[in-house]
Motif scaffolding. Structure first.
Motif, PDB file in Angstrom:
ATOM      1  N   TYR A 447       2.525   0.428  -1.543  1.00 18.06           N
ATOM      2  CA  TYR A 447       1.721   1.624  -1.260  1.00 18.06           C
ATOM      3  C   TYR A 447       0.837   1.968  -2.449  1.00 18.06           C
ATOM      4  O   TYR A 447       0.808   3.110  -2.900  1.00 18.06           O
ATOM      5  CB  TYR A 447       2.644   2.807  -0.931  1.00 18.06           C
ATOM      6  N   THR A 448       0.093   0.983  -2.927  1.00 14.78           N
ATOM      7  CA  THR A 448      -0.687   1.186  -4.148  1.00 14.78           C
ATOM      8  C   THR A 448      -1.581   2.414  -4.066  1.00 14.78           C
ATOM      9  O   THR A 448      -1.608   3.246  -4.975  1.00 14.78           O
ATOM     10  CB  THR A 448      -1.549  -0.059  -4.430  1.00 14.78           C
ATOM     11  N   LEU A 449      -2.310   2.558  -2.971  1.00 16.76           N
ATOM     12  CA  LEU A 449      -3.175   3.722  -2.819  1.00 16.76           C
ATOM     13  C   LEU A 449      -2.371   5.012  -2.711  1.00 16.76           C
ATOM     14  O   LEU A 449      -2.829   6.080  -3.125  1.00 16.76           O
ATOM     15  CB  LEU A 449      -4.040   3.584  -1.571  1.00 16.76           C
ATOM     16  N   TYR A 450      -1.182   4.915  -2.163  1.00 12.24           N
ATOM     17  CA  TYR A 450      -0.343   6.092  -1.912  1.00 12.24           C
ATOM     18  C   TYR A 450       0.960   6.009  -2.712  1.00 12.24           C
ATOM     19  O   TYR A 450       1.972   6.608  -2.321  1.00 12.24           O
ATOM     20  CB  TYR A 450      -0.024   6.195  -0.420  1.00 12.24           C
ATOM     21  N   HIS A 513       2.787  -3.416  10.272  1.00 13.00           N
ATOM     22  CA  HIS A 513       2.939  -2.434  11.342  1.00 13.00           C
ATOM     23  C   HIS A 513       3.141  -1.015  10.812  1.00 13.00           C
ATOM     24  O   HIS A 513       3.429  -0.105  11.593  1.00 13.00           O
ATOM     25  CB  HIS A 513       4.123  -2.822  12.238  1.00 13.00           C
ATOM     26  N   CYS A 514       3.003  -0.834   9.504  1.00 15.94           N
ATOM     27  CA  CYS A 514       3.112   0.494   8.892  1.00 15.94           C
ATOM     28  C   CYS A 514       1.716   0.965   8.507  1.00 15.94           C
ATOM     29  O   CYS A 514       0.994   0.256   7.790  1.00 15.94           O
ATOM     30  CB  CYS A 514       4.016   0.462   7.659  1.00 15.94           C
ATOM     31  N   ARG A 515       1.323   2.129   8.979  1.00 16.36           N
ATOM     32  CA  ARG A 515      -0.056   2.593   8.813  1.00 16.36           C
ATOM     33  C   ARG A 515      -0.475   2.641   7.356  1.00 16.36           C
ATOM     34  O   ARG A 515      -1.497   2.070   6.960  1.00 16.36           O
ATOM     35  CB  ARG A 515      -0.195   3.981   9.454  1.00 16.36           C
ATOM     36  N   GLU A 519      -2.993  -0.008   5.390  1.00 17.92           N
ATOM     37  CA  GLU A 519      -4.257   0.472   4.817  1.00 17.92           C
ATOM     38  C   GLU A 519      -4.347   0.152   3.335  1.00 17.92           C
ATOM     39  O   GLU A 519      -5.389  -0.297   2.834  1.00 17.92           O
ATOM     40  CB  GLU A 519      -4.369   1.981   5.043  1.00 17.92           C
ATOM     41  N   SER A 520      -3.248   0.355   2.610  1.00 14.66           N
ATOM     42  CA  SER A 520      -3.241   0.046   1.190  1.00 14.66           C
ATOM     43  C   SER A 520      -3.459  -1.440   0.954  1.00 14.66           C
ATOM     44  O   SER A 520      -4.231  -1.839   0.077  1.00 14.66           O
ATOM     45  CB  SER A 520      -1.916   0.498   0.564  1.00 14.66           C
ATOM     46  N   ALA A 521      -2.802  -2.289   1.749  1.00 15.77           N
ATOM     47  CA  ALA A 521      -2.945  -3.735   1.597  1.00 15.77           C
ATOM     48  C   ALA A 521      -4.380  -4.175   1.861  1.00 15.77           C
ATOM     49  O   ALA A 521      -4.915  -5.039   1.161  1.00 15.77           O
ATOM     50  CB  ALA A 521      -1.990  -4.461   2.540  1.00 15.77           C
ATOM     51  N   ARG A 522      -5.019  -3.568   2.872  1.00 12.91           N
ATOM     52  CA  ARG A 522      -6.396  -3.957   3.202  1.00 12.91           C
ATOM     53  C   ARG A 522      -7.354  -3.650   2.055  1.00 12.91           C
ATOM     54  O   ARG A 522      -8.140  -4.505   1.633  1.00 12.91           O
ATOM     55  CB  ARG A 522      -6.851  -3.231   4.472  1.00 12.91           C
ATOM     56  N   VAL A 523      -7.278  -2.427   1.540  1.00 14.12           N
ATOM     57  CA  VAL A 523      -8.194  -2.031   0.475  1.00 14.12           C
ATOM     58  C   VAL A 523      -7.918  -2.824  -0.796  1.00 14.12           C
ATOM     59  O   VAL A 523      -8.850  -3.275  -1.479  1.00 14.12           O
ATOM     60  CB  VAL A 523      -8.086  -0.520   0.214  1.00 14.12           C
ATOM     61  N   MET A 524      -6.644  -3.028  -1.131  1.00 13.07           N
ATOM     62  CA  MET A 524      -6.322  -3.761  -2.351  1.00 13.07           C
ATOM     63  C   MET A 524      -6.697  -5.228  -2.228  1.00 13.07           C
ATOM     64  O   MET A 524      -7.075  -5.867  -3.213  1.00 13.07           O
ATOM     65  CB  MET A 524      -4.839  -3.617  -2.683  1.00 13.07           C
ATOM     66  N   ASP A 525      -6.630  -5.791  -1.025  1.00 11.61           N
ATOM     67  CA  ASP A 525      -7.062  -7.172  -0.825  1.00 11.61           C
ATOM     68  C   ASP A 525      -8.559  -7.290  -1.055  1.00 11.61           C
ATOM     69  O   ASP A 525      -9.040  -8.236  -1.679  1.00 11.61           O
ATOM     70  CB  ASP A 525      -6.705  -7.626   0.584  1.00 11.61           C
TER      71      ASP A 525
END
Length: 549
Positions: A447-450, A513-515, A519-525
């Motif tokens: 949860y890097t962003l969060y 499957h966790c919102r 989302e964090s994985a997408r942005v960090m990728d």
């Protein structure tokens, strides 16, 4: 930045660069401490993007070799700050359990019940839940420095006031406020380290914080049992005051390290000096006090109840944390009540746990080498390892913890040598550190962003369990006995043991499957692995990701 005579629509200085760039000495430590907006003259010479108007302000960011950038401060300053913050963290966890060593003296002095006296530790731990809700958002708005200094000053004040208490109610109230203000160390100390070190180098620095949640509570009874028995409970309170007061003196010499606040202060200073409009690149204008506090209050609960990763691992860590504080009530029952140890010597029962925690820190140090090898073996262009790579130590700790607890439970017969029990507590200490560190790192990487909200949820649940467990320890041991009473946390640990294995194996599928995790994985990728493919619409979100990483 804009020159006082020449500006350009493309930047903030003339297009013609100076033939040579002057080299300026770094900002001295005393100025770093006293001024959050300090900068060297090369900042004035730097070309910031923008045109200096309200519609298109200069966007302030760190310049190359910026001596105010916490990431490139001299190593000796970084490690001085790290040691001070680790000591501050240690002092508050020391204070959390230190007064439990004087429980018999408090009962005798005030004529209070054992349950009421044990509530001292529970209230202190419960106050830790205030950290994520209050001190974290205040730090985000006003910086870590002012929050740390003020809260530790008040922690020292309330700790000292305990010495003059005339009744047990006053002790409990003052201790609660001491824990509430001291909780800022739990919230901000790790953040200060993350401000100064990159993700690759941070692990070694964070080792200084691994032992703080464990070594503090373990060391306190060893020292304070002798002091309480020989000098009384007021001297224990005085030792706590000295400990946190020393930490307060150290915190005064820690400069501000929170990047958004530093850039915000710099932008305001540059605007004042030049008359142009400057704005921090990390400041999107949405961080009003209402928004920040609303996020701090609501998002941890959203993660806790919507993300199975946060829920299950937070429960696991909370059970371990509660078990650790339960031992402060259980060890006197086992070693004093059953084995007949004197109060002055009963603190030695925590030596095994302390040794185990030190061993756990050493293991974690070597595991960091393993993690770096994982990063080095990543495909070219991929710079971030999967979060599941963090979970390996918890796989060991998850097996060791119930074994250690069962060993302690069924070797505490008076007829069996006490060393058998102590071997069990060594395993307990090792598993505490291995599980806590790897699970915390896993939550941060997932949860890097969060990450702040994920850790806040974890801290709140831990505090609730840590406060509750000591309260029912004595009644539970009275009804079940020392063997089955000690087995209850072992069964809980056994029930939770599969959690690290499940997430180590199925973590990638669960995260998709966790919102919040997805989302964090997408942005960090986009940020780390495919920087050239980040669309313009995600630029602002990616900037936020950089700041929060």
């Amino acid at each position: 930045m804009a020159s006082s005579t020449t500006t350009s629509q493309e930047g903030s200085t003339a297009n013609t660069p100076a033939p040579t760039k002057a080299s300026y000495p770094p900002i001295p430590l005393w100025k770093l401490i006293t001024s959050q907006s300090a900068f060297t003259p090369d900042v004035l010479e730097h070309t910031f993007p923008g045109s200096g108007t309200p519609e298109d302000p200069y966007r302030v960011e760190w310049i190359p070799n910026d001596s105010r950038n916490p990431l490139i401060m001299p190593s000796w300053i970084k490690w001085m700050i790290t040691i001070i913050q680790a000591f501050a963290f240690l002092s508050i966890t020391f204070a959390s359990s230190a007064m439990s060593a004087a429980d018999p003296q408090l009962e005798e002095h005030f004529g209070a019940s054992s349950t009421l006296v044990i509530a001292d530790t529970s209230l202190f731990i419960l106050a830790f839940a205030i950290g994520p809700a209050v001190w974290a958002p205040l730090s985000e708005l006003y910086g870590r420095q002012i929050v740390c200094v003020l809260t530790y000053a008040l922690t020292t004040l309330f700790s000292g006031a305990v010495i003059a208490s005339k009744n047990i109610a006053t002790v409990l109230v003052l201790r609660f406020f001491s824990g509430a203000f001291g909780a800022s160390a739990i919230t901000n100390s790790g953040g200060v380290v993350s401000d100064m070190f990159t993700a690759r180098d941070r692990a070694v620095a964070m080792l200084a914080f691994i032992g703080a949640p464990f070594l503090g509570p373990s060391i306190a009874p060893i020292l304070c049992n002798y002091l309480a028995h020989g000098a009384g409970w007021q001297w224990v309170a005085a030792l706590i005051t000295f400990f946190v007061g020393t930490a307060f003196v150290g915190v005064v010499f820690v400069p501000e390290t929170y990047h958004p606040v530093l850039l915000r202060r710099r932008a305001a200073k540059l605007s004042e000096m030049t008359g142009k409009v400057y704005k921090s690149k990390l400041d999107d204008g949405s961080k009003t006090p209402v928004v920040v506090f609303k996020t701090a209050m609501l998002r941890p609960w959203a993660l806790l109840f919507r993300e199975p990763i946060v829920l299950l691992l937070s429960l696991y860590m909370a059970i371990i944390y509660g078990t650790m504080y339960m031992e402060f009530a259980a060890f006197p029952i086992v070693f004093v009540g059953s084995r007949g140890w004197k109060q002055a010597n009963s603190g030695l029962s925590f030596v095994g746990m302390g040794i185990g925690q030190i061993i756990g820190v050493v293991i974690s140090f070597f595991d960091n080498t393993r993690y770096k090898r994982v990063i080095d073996r990543l495909p070219q262009g991929v710079t971030v390892a999967p979060p599941e790579a963090r979970l390996f130590p918890s796989l060991i700790g998850a097996v060791l913890l119930p074994i250690a607890l069962f060993e302690f439970a069924w070797t505490n017969f008076p007829s069996i040598h006490w060393i058998a029990c102590q071997i069990g507590t060594v395993g307990l200490g090792i598993s505490h550190v291995l599980i806590f560190l790897s699970v915390a790192n896993y939550l941060v990487d997932t949860y890097t962003l969060y990450a702040a909200s994920a850790l806040a949820a974890n801290t709140i649940i831990r505090a609730l369990f840590g406060a509750a467990f000591p309260l029912f320890t004595t009644p539970m041991y009275d009804k079940l006995g020392i063997h089955w009473g000690s087995s209850i946390p072992a069964f809980l640990a056994l029930a939770c043991a599969p959690f690290p294995y499940l997430f180590h194996t199925y973590g990638p599928k669960v995260r998709r499957h966790c919102r919040y995790a997805a989302e964090s994985a997408r942005v960090m990728d986009e940020l780390h692995n495919q920087p050239s493919k980040v669309p313009a619409s995600t630029e602002d979100k990616t900037s936020e990701a950089r700041e929060k990483v």
